[in-house]
Design a protein around this motif. Structure first.
Motif, PDB file in Angstrom:
ATOM      1  N   GLY A  22      17.760  19.354 -24.412  1.00 17.21           N
ATOM      2  CA  GLY A  22      17.459  18.390 -25.471  1.00 17.21           C
ATOM      3  C   GLY A  22      16.236  17.553 -25.170  1.00 17.21           C
ATOM      4  N   SER A  23      15.924  17.363 -23.880  1.00 17.13           N
ATOM      5  CA  SER A  23      14.755  16.530 -23.582  1.00 17.13           C
ATOM      6  C   SER A  23      13.504  17.405 -23.645  1.00 17.13           C
ATOM      7  CB  SER A  23      14.895  15.879 -22.207  1.00 17.13           C
ATOM      8  OG  SER A  23      14.691  16.851 -21.211  1.00 17.13           O
ATOM      9  N   GLU A  24      12.378  16.790 -23.994  1.00 20.59           N
ATOM     10  CA  GLU A  24      11.162  17.599 -24.173  1.00 20.59           C
ATOM     11  C   GLU A  24      10.608  18.050 -22.827  1.00 20.59           C
ATOM     12  OE1 GLU A  24       7.873  17.240 -27.453  1.00 20.59           O
ATOM     13  OE2 GLU A  24       7.333  15.946 -25.780  1.00 20.59           O
ATOM     14  N   ILE A  25      10.280  19.347 -22.761  1.00 23.68           N
ATOM     15  CA  ILE A  25       9.644  19.851 -21.542  1.00 23.68           C
ATOM     16  C   ILE A  25       8.276  20.431 -21.891  1.00 23.68           C
ATOM     17  CG2 ILE A  25      11.679  20.337 -20.119  1.00 23.68           C
ATOM     18  CD1 ILE A  25      11.600  23.234 -21.136  1.00 23.68           C
ATOM     19  N   GLY A  26       7.380  20.390 -20.926  1.00 23.19           N
ATOM     20  CA  GLY A  26       6.060  20.997 -21.095  1.00 23.19           C
ATOM     21  C   GLY A  26       5.999  22.256 -20.255  1.00 23.19           C
ATOM     22  N   LEU A  27       5.562  23.364 -20.853  1.00 21.30           N
ATOM     23  CA  LEU A  27       5.538  24.648 -20.149  1.00 21.30           C
ATOM     24  C   LEU A  27       4.126  25.191 -20.025  1.00 21.30           C
ATOM     25  CD1 LEU A  27       8.495  26.477 -21.962  1.00 21.30           C
ATOM     26  CD2 LEU A  27       8.539  25.477 -19.664  1.00 21.30           C
ATOM     27  N   ASN A 671      13.846  11.150 -34.686  1.00 24.35           N
ATOM     28  CA  ASN A 671      14.024  12.201 -33.662  1.00 24.35           C
ATOM     29  C   ASN A 671      12.718  12.715 -33.060  1.00 24.35           C
ATOM     30  OD1 ASN A 671      16.691  12.109 -34.371  1.00 24.35           O
ATOM     31  ND2 ASN A 671      16.698  14.027 -35.513  1.00 24.35           N
ATOM     32  N   TYR A 672      11.776  11.846 -32.765  1.00 26.14           N
ATOM     33  CA  TYR A 672      10.493  12.307 -32.216  1.00 26.14           C
ATOM     34  C   TYR A 672      10.400  12.004 -30.728  1.00 26.14           C
ATOM     35  CZ  TYR A 672       9.145  11.786 -37.180  1.00 26.14           C
ATOM     36  OH  TYR A 672       9.094  11.837 -38.543  1.00 26.14           O
ATOM     37  N   SER A 673       9.714  12.897 -30.018  1.00 28.63           N
ATOM     38  CA  SER A 673       9.385  12.592 -28.622  1.00 28.63           C
ATOM     39  C   SER A 673       8.162  11.672 -28.641  1.00 28.63           C
ATOM     40  CB  SER A 673       9.048  13.877 -27.871  1.00 28.63           C
ATOM     41  OG  SER A 673       7.852  14.422 -28.388  1.00 28.63           O
ATOM     42  N   ALA A 674       7.853  11.078 -27.492  1.00 29.22           N
ATOM     43  CA  ALA A 674       6.688  10.179 -27.411  1.00 29.22           C
ATOM     44  C   ALA A 674       5.426  10.936 -27.807  1.00 29.22           C
ATOM     45  CB  ALA A 674       6.567   9.646 -25.985  1.00 29.22           C
ATOM     46  N   ARG A 675       5.380  12.196 -27.394  1.00 29.69           N
ATOM     47  CA  ARG A 675       4.209  13.011 -27.683  1.00 29.69           C
ATOM     48  C   ARG A 675       4.086  13.272 -29.192  1.00 29.69           C
ATOM     49  NH1 ARG A 675       4.635  17.952 -28.314  1.00 29.69           N
ATOM     50  NH2 ARG A 675       2.752  19.169 -28.638  1.00 29.69           N
ATOM     51  N   LEU A 680       1.562  12.397 -34.614  1.00 29.07           N
ATOM     52  CA  LEU A 680       1.641  11.922 -36.002  1.00 29.07           C
ATOM     53  C   LEU A 680       0.663  10.767 -36.223  1.00 29.07           C
ATOM     54  CD1 LEU A 680       5.504  12.150 -36.403  1.00 29.07           C
ATOM     55  CD2 LEU A 680       3.861  13.321 -37.878  1.00 29.07           C
ATOM     56  N   ALA A 681       0.580   9.883 -35.227  1.00 27.04           N
ATOM     57  CA  ALA A 681      -0.309   8.725 -35.367  1.00 27.04           C
ATOM     58  C   ALA A 681      -1.775   9.147 -35.333  1.00 27.04           C
ATOM     59  CB  ALA A 681      -0.023   7.715 -34.251  1.00 27.04           C
ATOM     60  N   GLY A 683      -2.913  11.902 -36.603  1.00 26.47           N
ATOM     61  CA  GLY A 683      -3.267  12.739 -37.757  1.00 26.47           C
ATOM     62  C   GLY A 683      -3.150  14.215 -37.442  1.00 26.47           C
ATOM     63  N   GLY A 684      -2.262  14.551 -36.517  1.00 27.59           N
ATOM     64  CA  GLY A 684      -2.010  15.961 -36.234  1.00 27.59           C
ATOM     65  C   GLY A 684      -2.447  16.366 -34.842  1.00 27.59           C
ATOM     66  N   LEU A 685      -1.992  17.551 -34.455  1.00 23.30           N
ATOM     67  CA  LEU A 685      -2.217  18.023 -33.086  1.00 23.30           C
ATOM     68  C   LEU A 685      -3.687  18.269 -32.782  1.00 23.30           C
ATOM     69  CD1 LEU A 685      -1.067  18.976 -30.363  1.00 23.30           C
ATOM     70  CD2 LEU A 685      -0.673  21.217 -31.374  1.00 23.30           C
ATOM     71  N   LEU A 686      -4.432  18.727 -33.782  1.00 21.18           N
ATOM     72  CA  LEU A 686      -5.847  19.007 -33.519  1.00 21.18           C
ATOM     73  C   LEU A 686      -6.572  17.710 -33.146  1.00 21.18           C
ATOM     74  CD1 LEU A 686      -7.990  21.154 -33.474  1.00 21.18           C
ATOM     75  CD2 LEU A 686      -8.378  20.785 -35.895  1.00 21.18           C
ATOM     76  N   ASN A 687      -6.382  16.666 -33.964  1.00 19.18           N
ATOM     77  CA  ASN A 687      -7.011  15.374 -33.664  1.00 19.18           C
ATOM     78  C   ASN A 687      -6.521  14.842 -32.325  1.00 19.18           C
ATOM     79  OD1 ASN A 687      -8.271  15.485 -36.107  1.00 19.18           O
ATOM     80  ND2 ASN A 687      -6.719  14.285 -37.184  1.00 19.18           N
ATOM     81  N   HIS A 688      -5.225  14.991 -32.085  1.00 18.41           N
ATOM     82  CA  HIS A 688      -4.625  14.496 -30.842  1.00 18.41           C
ATOM     83  C   HIS A 688      -5.254  15.211 -29.640  1.00 18.41           C
ATOM     84  CE1 HIS A 688      -1.449  13.084 -28.165  1.00 18.41           C
ATOM     85  NE2 HIS A 688      -1.224  14.337 -27.803  1.00 18.41           N
ATOM     86  N   THR A 689      -5.427  16.538 -29.747  1.00 20.07           N
ATOM     87  CA  THR A 689      -6.005  17.306 -28.644  1.00 20.07           C
ATOM     88  C   THR A 689      -7.454  16.895 -28.429  1.00 20.07           C
ATOM     89  OG1 THR A 689      -4.567  19.115 -29.327  1.00 20.07           O
ATOM     90  CG2 THR A 689      -6.288  19.682 -27.772  1.00 20.07           C
ATOM     91  N   ARG A 690      -8.179  16.747 -29.536  1.00 21.35           N
ATOM     92  CA  ARG A 690      -9.582  16.329 -29.425  1.00 21.35           C
ATOM     93  C   ARG A 690      -9.682  14.961 -28.758  1.00 21.35           C
ATOM     94  NH1 ARG A 690     -10.964  17.183 -35.138  1.00 21.35           N
ATOM     95  NH2 ARG A 690     -11.647  19.297 -35.468  1.00 21.35           N
ATOM     96  N   GLN A 691      -8.798  14.021 -29.194  1.00 20.69           N
ATOM     97  CA  GLN A 691      -8.837  12.675 -28.609  1.00 20.69           C
ATOM     98  C   GLN A 691      -8.530  12.732 -27.122  1.00 20.69           C
ATOM     99  OE1 GLN A 691      -6.073  10.395 -30.964  1.00 20.69           O
ATOM    100  NE2 GLN A 691      -7.379  10.525 -32.776  1.00 20.69           N
ATOM    101  N   GLY A 692      -7.565  13.635 -26.754  1.00 19.84           N
ATOM    102  CA  GLY A 692      -7.191  13.788 -25.339  1.00 19.84           C
ATOM    103  C   GLY A 692      -8.382  14.273 -24.538  1.00 19.84           C
ATOM    104  N   ALA A 693      -9.135  15.217 -25.128  1.00 16.73           N
ATOM    105  CA  ALA A 693     -10.292  15.771 -24.418  1.00 16.73           C
ATOM    106  C   ALA A 693     -11.370  14.708 -24.233  1.00 16.73           C
ATOM    107  CB  ALA A 693     -10.847  16.955 -25.187  1.00 16.73           C
TER     108      ALA A 693
END
Ligand code: MIC
Ligand code: SF4
Length: 695
Positions: A22-27, A671-675, A680-681, A683-693
């Motif tokens: 149930g807890s989020e894992i990264g693989l 029901n969201y994980s922190a990630r 969502l904040a 604006g989606g995974l693409l923006n999130h990935t870009r911001q992370g980079a």
């Protein structure tokens, strides 16, 4: 502590989190696969991440879905995919080489690997002992770039197989039996692990039939041990160096599984759980009359299994073939990633040898791969199939995704495929039964649904036995390796390939009409039809016109038109749904196209894993009713308001939704994980990935 096989592979790839169900894992992901219907978008999104080369052990781009080529769209996709793969370091399996899952099993999958694929049937590779998971194209694009894949740590359903299948009974009957026990509903967050002495009696393709159709259970994936049978398969594929033995430790414990069921409507399921599961407990009914049925593990005695079929409408409408015997059959189709292996088709060829397809039946065959075709040709089976009158179709998805071979009105079609959602065949009132190759071919001979076990007695047809080939025909000329000089590769971009729109952060508040209210088990085929619309996958503005097409009524504004009108006046659009919303495929267009139309939230009783992730990836809020009864109090057209949407995304577990039309309010869970909150904040995974980079 003794570990299950899945726990071992997951733990070996764990880069974040703990192995708590149930807890989020990264693989860490070793291999990725994409197919053309989801792959064009996936590669366009990969390009948008500005990562020049894939960073996996191997990434393969397959072309198998969009093969009809009416108009320029499909070929434009093929050309783009071939060129982008060459440039970014992926392999490219050319059109005609076969169905992605079949080819990947033959040529790339390996025991112990993690594999992420932008197709829900990626778990096919579980038959060889890989942890292979289906996901949206954006998740796969991130994994291609070396990014971590996040998923809830699964609960592990143990399935013990005992004994050996009887003649004419097939591994398809094992997975159909499992579907009759677990159904397509309520298995989100679980993983099926097979074990027991029966495993060794099944060859790798037979195991893969089970793991492939595990997708219909809605589980994260399914896995078999890697043993001597696996080794032999890999030797025959010339890949023995990639083999390794893998199994659960002795005494490994499987998770206790609980399902909420209604004693009246789910009586047959409860009976099956009692019959096939250990340590069954049933709770007292709750206010809605539902009980919680829990069990230890599932035990299937292969020797006791009989031929089964999924009756029209859903893969879990499971009945015995014997109970359908005598039903007139109009069409038989062999193929799809579930049942198109050499073993499957050579079995059917043996039955048809010297016979003719029944005069009332049309028989079509999609061999799973070019290797399968070559094998059939080498042994003469292809000649037997041609001679019997079968229509030999392409090595591709074809009829499985509604690309041709639609049955006539109300006509009975027996298919060895994995999905029979109403209308998927291209005929609105289709009567599609999902069966094993043995049951399908029996109908091709007799023109009726026939229990194949009766063939020996009635027609003197012996049950074919097929030995595992010592060596498959190995010819990888249709798999392009990455280019030696990527800089010299010109990416080909036809006019029909349109950059996918990007998401916007969840706004402070969401207000707008319920554009549609749908019931339980709405599949991604309902949300985003494939078939003749499949060719618009690379053009979101056009494809979006067909969102919920099956619910549109002639003369009334379509779902898309209603949403666009709302968008015009600055309002959001909202979808309301019942249980298991978004089941079926990985297609992210079921989130991406609604997002493009201005859908900002989906309120449902429950949402399936891949679709939930896809909604988050495109910044559409998935919300689950805290009290399922609130669903009943909403009507299509009601104006809803979520005043503190962005704030809830940041930190709350629940949010209040106001129904302005009815003057009521109710609560939904996030029901969201922190990630997921961060995605969502952003604006989606693409923006999130870009911001992370950028950070
Ligand atoms: C399917 O079987 O529905 C598909 C087509 O393979 C989908 C992928 C897609 O929609 O492109 C799947 O199963 O994920
Ligand atoms: Fe192709 Fe059908 Fe398999 Fe989907 S289920 S990948 S359409 S063969």
């Amino acid at each position: 502590m003794a570990q299950t096989l899945a726990q071992k592979i997951l733990a070996a790839h764990l880069v974040e989190g703990t192995m708590t169900p149930g807890s989020e894992i990264g693989l860490r992901i070793d291999q990725t696969i994409t197919q053309d219907a989801t792959g064009t978008t996936a590669f366009l999104l990969f390009e948008a991440m500005d990562i020049p080369r894939v960073r996996t052990e191997v990434s393969v781009s397959y072309v198998d879905h969009n093969m009809a080529q009416f108009g320029p769209e499909n070929h434009n996709d093929h050309l783009y995919l071939a060129s982008i793969a060459a440039k970014v370091g992926a392999y490219h399996s050319r059109p005609g080489n076969g169905i992605c899952h079949q080819v990947h099993l033959e040529r790339f999958a390996r025991p112990g690997a993690t594999q992420l694929g932008s197709d829900s049937h990626t778990p096919t590779a579980g038959g060889i002992g890989a942890i292979a998971i289906g996901a949206g194209g954006l998740d796969v694009a991130v994994a291609m770039g070396g990014g971590t894949f996040y998923t809830p740590c699964p609960r592990i359903i143990g399935v013990e197989l005992k004994g050996r299948l009887s003649p004419w009974v097939a591994s398809k009957d094992i997975i159909l039996r499992l579907l009759s026990i677990l159904t397509t509903k309520g298995n989100v967050g679980c993983l099926v692990e097979y074990f027991g002495d029966g495993v060794a009696t099944l060859n790798v393709p037979a195991r893969s039939t089970c793991t492939n159709m595990g997708a219909e259970l809605g589980v994260t994936t399914s896995v078999f041990p890697s043993d001597d049978v696996t080794r032999q398969f890999m030797v025959a594929q010339g890949r023995q160096d990639q083999w390794t033995a893998l199994a659960a430790d002795a005494g490994a414990a499987y998770d206790r599984i609980a399902k909420r069921l209604h004693p009246k409507t789910d009586a047959a399921v409860i009976e099956n759980i009692r019959r096939y599961c250990t340590d069954v407990k049933v709770s007292a009914p709750d206010a809605s009359g539902k009980v919680e049925v829990s069990f230890g593990r599932i035990v299937i005695d292969l020797g006791e299994l009989e031929p089964l079929a999924a009756a029209p409408g859903s893969p879990d409408h499971v009945v015995t073939v014997a109970s359908l015997a005598g039903t007139k059959v109009d069409q038989v189709l062999l193929g799809s990633c579930t049942n198109s292996s050499y073993q499957d088709l050579v079995t059917c060829a043996a039955v048809m040898k010297g016979r003719t397809v029944h005069p009332d039946v049309e028989l079509g065959i999609h061999p799973g791969s070019r290797q399968v075709l070559a094998m059939l040709q080498r042994g003469g089976a292809l000649g037997d199939l041609v001679a019997c009158g079968a229509r030999i179709l392409e090595s591709a998805c074809g009829a499985c995704i509604g690309q041709g071979f639609s049955p006539g009105d109300g006509r009975v079609s027996l298919r060895t495929f994995n999905r029979n959602f109403t209308g998927r065949s291209g005929t609105p009132d289709d009567q599609v039964y999902l069966v094993s190759p043995q049951t399908a071919i029996a109908a091709a001979v007799t023109g009726r649904i026939t229990d194949p076990r009766t063939l020996s007695e009635t027609l003197g047809i012996p049950c074919p036995t097929v030995a595992a080939p010592e060596a498959f025909v190995i010819d990888d000329r249709m798999i392009n390796p990455p280019a030696d000089d990527p800089a010299a590769v010109q990416v080909v971009r036809g006019s029909t390939i349109v950059k996918p729109p990007s998401g916007e952060p969840v706004p402070a508040s969401i207000a707008g009409p319920v554009q549609i209210k749908v019931g339980d088990k709405i599949t991604t085929d309902h949300i985003m039809p494939a078939g003749t619309f499949l060719k618009y996958r690379s053009n979101v503005p056009v494809y979006a016109r067909y969102v919920f097409d099956c619910f549109n009524t002639d003369g009334e504004p379509t779902f898309a038109q209603r949403c666009l009108a709302a968008r015009e006046r600055g309002a959001a659009s909202i979808i309301v749904a019942g249980d298991s919303y978004g089941q079926g495929s990985s297609r992210e267009h079921a989130a991406l196209c609604p997002m493009y139309l201005g859908v900002r939230a989906v309120l449902a009783k429950s949402i399936e894993r891949m679709h939930f992730a896809n909604l988050v990836n495109f910044a559409v809020m998935p919300l689950v009713f805290a009290d399922a009864a609130d669903y009943d109090a909403i009507e299509a057209g009601d104006e809803l308001r979520i005043d503190r949407a962005a704030e809830a995304v940041r930190s709350a577990d629940t949010v209040e939704v106001v129904n302005a039309t009815r003057g009521t309010a109710f609560t939904c869970r996030l029901n969201y994980s922190a990630r997921q909150r961060a995605i969502l904040a952003a604006g989606g995974l693409l923006n999130h990935t870009r911001q992370g980079a950028e950070r």
